[in-house]
Design an enzyme around this catalytic site. Structure first.
Site, short mmCIF file in Angstrom:
data_model
loop_
_atom_site.label_atom_id
_atom_site.label_comp_id
_atom_site.label_asym_id
_atom_site.label_seq_id
_atom_site.Cartn_x
_atom_site.Cartn_y
_atom_site.Cartn_z
N HIS A 157 25.85 29.64 -29.90
CA HIS A 157 26.45 29.95 -28.70
C HIS A 157 26.30 31.31 -28.22
O HIS A 157 26.10 32.43 -28.84
CB HIS A 157 28.11 29.96 -28.97
CG HIS A 157 29.05 29.56 -27.81
ND1 HIS A 157 29.18 30.43 -26.88
CD2 HIS A 157 29.57 28.38 -27.46
CE1 HIS A 157 30.06 30.04 -25.95
NE2 HIS A 157 30.29 28.68 -26.22
N HIS A 158 26.19 31.30 -26.59
CA HIS A 158 25.87 32.66 -25.93
C HIS A 158 27.24 33.64 -26.34
O HIS A 158 26.78 34.77 -26.14
CB HIS A 158 25.72 32.35 -24.53
CG HIS A 158 24.50 33.39 -24.04
ND1 HIS A 158 24.28 34.66 -24.23
CD2 HIS A 158 23.64 33.18 -23.00
CE1 HIS A 158 23.39 35.04 -23.70
NE2 HIS A 158 23.06 34.08 -22.68
N ALA A 159 28.12 33.35 -26.67
CA ALA A 159 29.36 34.24 -27.05
C ALA A 159 28.73 35.08 -28.19
O ALA A 159 29.27 36.21 -28.34
CB ALA A 159 30.38 33.60 -27.45
N VAL B 183 24.97 35.59 -29.22
CA VAL B 183 23.99 36.26 -29.09
C VAL B 183 23.46 36.22 -27.97
O VAL B 183 23.67 35.38 -26.72
CB VAL B 183 22.61 35.67 -30.06
CG1 VAL B 183 23.18 35.54 -31.59
CG2 VAL B 183 22.77 34.18 -29.60
N ASN C 186 26.03 40.47 -26.78
CA ASN C 186 25.44 40.22 -25.61
C ASN C 186 25.37 41.61 -24.94
O ASN C 186 26.16 42.39 -24.88
CB ASN C 186 26.04 39.15 -24.60
CG ASN C 186 25.84 37.97 -25.04
OD1 ASN C 186 24.69 37.30 -24.68
ND2 ASN C 186 26.79 37.41 -25.90
#
Length: 556
Positions: A140-142, A144, A313
Site C-alpha cells: 500500500h502507498h500509505a 512506501v 512517503n
C-alpha cells in the site's frame, strides 16, 4: 500495544482509496530459475522470504484506528504473520504468453488489500512459456514511496546466486495493551498536540513561503522563467475511472538512451518523457482525437535525503508540458527539456514549504466519504484537467540481482491510475534496461497493448533521429521479455476515410483463467488471460504501419 501514527501524507493514500481507485504500488519481477531447480518455486520462495520478512519492519505492522477516529490511524504490531495469506501462487494456462502475464497482473492489481492484515501481498506466477517465473508484489502507498521501496529491494535481493546470511529476528515481546480509558486519554492528548504542532508549523512556514514566492516573481516578470501550462486538454483517459485495470510492460535500452541524452544535451528524465510523449501523440492521432494543446504530465519528485531509509512517503511533484503538438521528435524533446527546467525551478522554490503532514479532526471519516462522492458524481468528467498522465522515473540497481537463488532479469513497475488521470507510465532502470510499466483504467485505455508497441516505436524514432542509426538487429529473445525491436520507427497508422465516434471496447471472448491459490487452500481467482495471444517479443508494430501516411499535425 504502542501505535505509530501515520503522517497526513501517508494517511491521504488510505483516504483516497475506493474500490475503483486502489492505492497500492506494485512491481512485476521476472526471474530465471536457479540452474537445475525443480519443484514449486512458490514454496521455495515462501521459505526464503519467511526468513527475511523481519528485515522490512512495515511488513509486520497493520493499521489501527485512532480514538473515536478523530485523527489519522497508526501502525501496530501484527506478529505472527500468516505467510499463506501474504504469499500466493498462480499458474498461467498454456501457452503462458507475455500477454497472459500482463492480463493477470492487471487483474491482480485491481484487487484492494485487506486492511485487517499488514498491507502487502506477493503472488508467485509460474507457467510462463519461457520457463521463467514472475513475482507480482504490491504494497500500500500509505506505507512506501519509490525511495522506501528500494529498502524492500535491498532486503529481498542478493548480489550472488547464493543467498547471504541474515540476522534472525529478535524475540517478539508482546507489549501491554492499554485500557480503554488510557487509550481515550492518550488519543485525545495526541490529537490536541498534533493540532497545535500543525498550527505552529503553518505559522512558521508563512514567511518562508512568501520569500520563495517573491523569489519566483522577478524571473517570471523578466521572462527568464515561464510558468507552466495551467490547464490540460481533455483526453479519453481524463475522466472517472472504473475498477478494472489494463497493464503492459516493455523494455528499451538504457545505454542507447544515455547515448541519446549525451548527443542531445538532455537528461534521462527528459528522454523518458519524450518517449512517452511520442507514444501518446501517435495513440491519440490514430484515433483523430489529438488535442491542439499539448498534454501535461505530473512527475513525482523524491524529497528523500541521501541515506534516509524511513519506510514512509517523502514525495513532491511537478507538472511538465509534453509538447505533443510537435510532430518532430527532436523538437518535441528540446521543448520538453526547456519546460522541464522551468518546472524544476518552480518546484525547487516551493517544495520546502509544501506541507507533508496535516491534522484534520474526523479525517478518517470525512475524507474517504468525499472521495467516494467524487467518484459517484463523476465530477472528474466535468472539472478541468491540470494534468493528463503521470510519468515517474526511478533509478534502479545497475548490477545483477538474485532472489532465492533465481536471477532477476527485469523489474517492471505497476502503478496507480486515479479519477481524472487514468493512465500512468512508470519506469525503473535495471542493468542495461529501462523497464516501463504502463498501468491504465481498462475502460479508458482498452488497447493498452498497442500503446506499449507505440512506446517502443517512439524510442526507436528518437534513437534514429538523434543518433542517425537504426537499432542493431537482434534475434528474438528466448524469454518473453518484450524489448525494443530492430524495426524502423513505427509510422502513424493509416487513418480511415471518415471520422468515427469513439466506440466502447468490444467484449473479449472467454479465456482460460490462471489458477491463483494460497498454500493452505487452492482457490480460483478471475483473470483475463487470452490463450491465443502471441508473445510480445514476436510482435512487429512497425510492419503494420509501413504504408501509413505521415501525421498532418503541424509543429507549434
Amino acid at each position: 500495544m504502542s501505535m505509530k501514527q501515520l503522517s497526513g501524507m501517508d494517511a491521504t493514500f488510505l483516504y483516497m482509496e475506493t474500490p475503483e481507485t486502489p492505492m497500492h504500488v506494485a512491481g512485476l519481477t521476472l526471474y530465471d530459475l536457479p540452474e537445475g531447480f525443480s519443484g514449486s518455486f512458490h514454496e521455495h520462495f515462501k521459505r526464503f522470504f519467511g526468513s527475511r520478512v523481519h528485515m522490512i519492519p512495515i511488513f509486520g505492522k497493520k493499521l489501527a484506528k485512532s480514538v473515536f477516529q478523530l485523527d489519522h490511524p497508526g501502525w501496530v504490531d501484527a506478529w505472527p504473520l500468516d505467510l499463506d495469506h501474504h504469499i500466493k501462487s498462480a499458474k498461467l494456462p498454456s501457452p503462458g504468453s507475455w500477454k497472459q502475464l500482463e492480463d493477470l497482473v492487471g487483474e491482480l492489481h485491481a484487487q484492494t488489500l485487506d486492511r485487517t492484515q499488514p498491507l502487502w501481498e506477493f503472488t508467485v506466477i509460474e507457467g510462463l512459456e519461457s520457463g521463467q517465473v514472475a513475482l507480482y508484489s504490491k504494497v500500500h502507498h500509505a506505507a512506501v514511496d519509490g525511495g522506501a521501496g528500494m529498502v524492500i529491494t535491498k532486503a529481498l535481493y542478493d548480489l550472488t546466486p547464493v543467498p547471504r546470511e541474515v540476522e534472525p529476528p529478535e524475540p517478539h515481546v508482546e507489549a501491554r495493551k492499554p485500557t480503554t480509558p488510557e487509550r481515550a486519554i492518550l488519543g485525545i492528548h495526541d490529537v490536541a498536540s498534533n493540532l497545535m504542532r500543525q498550527q505552529i508549523r503553518l505559522l512558521e512556514g508563512v514567511p518562508k513561503m512568501a520569500g520563495q514566492v517573491a523569489d519566483l516573481v522577478a524571473p517570471v516578470l523578466s521572462g527568464t522563467l515561464s510558468l507552466p501550462q495551467i490547464l490540460a486538454p481533455k483526453t479519453p483517459f481524463n475522466g472517472t475511472i472504473g475498477a478494472a485495470r489494463s497493464y503492459v510492460a516493455r523494455t528499451v535500452s538504457l545505454s542507447a538512451t544515455k547515448a541519446m541524452c549525451k548527443a542531445s544535451d538532455t537528461k534521462i528524465n527528459d528522454m523518458v518523457m519524450a518517449i512517452c510523449a511520442g507514444a501518446l501523440r501517435r495513440y491519440l492521432d490514430e484515433k483523430h482525437i489529438l488535442p491542439d494543446a499539448p498534454l501535461t504530465a505530473f512527475v513525482p519528485i523524491s524529497m528523500r535525503e541521501v541515506g534516509n531509509t524511513d519506510i514512509n512517503n517523502q514525495v513532491f511533484g511537478m507538472n511538465c508540458v509534453l509538447a505533443t503538438n510537435y510532430s518532430d521528435p527532436v523538437k518535441r524533446l528540446k521543448k520538453i527539456n526547456a519546460e522541464s527546467r522551468s518546472s524544476k525551478t518552480i518546484a525547487a522554490g516551493t517544495k520546502d514549504v509544501a506541507p507533508n503532514d496535516f491534522t484534520l479532526l474526523g479525517a478518517p471519516m470525512l475524507l474517504p466519504g468525499l472521495m467516494q462522492l467524487y467518484g459517484r458524481t463523476k465530477l472528474a468528467d466535468i472539472v478541468p484537467n491540470v494534468v493528463n498522465v503521470t510519468i515517474s522515473n526511478t533509478q534502479g540497481p545497475p548490477v545483477p540481482l538474485y532472489c532465492a537463488g533465481a536471477k532477476v532479469t527485469a523489474l517492471y513497475p505497476v502503478s496507480i491510475p486515479i479519477h481524472g488521470v487514468g493512465l500512468n507510465f512508470t519506469v525503473q532502470s535495471y542493468l542495461d534496461g529501462l523497464d516501463f510499466g504502463i498501468t491504465a483504467d481498462a475502460a479508458s485505455v482498452p488497447d493498452v497493448e498497442h500503446l506499449g508497441e507505440l512506446l517502443v516505436g517512439s524510442f526507436n524514432e528518437l534513437r534514429s533521429a538523434i543518433l542517425g542509426e537504426e537499432p542493431a538487429a537482434k534475434p528474438a529473445p528466448a524469454a518473453p521479455k518484450p524489448t525494443a525491436t530492430a524495426s524502423a520507427p513505427a509510422a502513424p497508422a493509416k487513418k480511415p476515410a471518415a471520422r468515427k465516434p469513439r466506440a466502447k471496447a468490444a467484449a473479449k471472448p472467454a479465456a482460460t483463467k490462471p489458477q491463483v491459490k494460497t498454500a493452505a487452500k487452492a482457490q480460483t481467482k478471475p483473470a483475463a488471460a487470452t490463450t491465443a495471444a502471441k508473445s510480445a517479443s514476436t510482435r512487429k508494430p512497425a510492419a503494420r504501419a509501413a504504408k501509413a501516411k505521415p501525421s498532418t499535425k503541424s509543429d507549434s
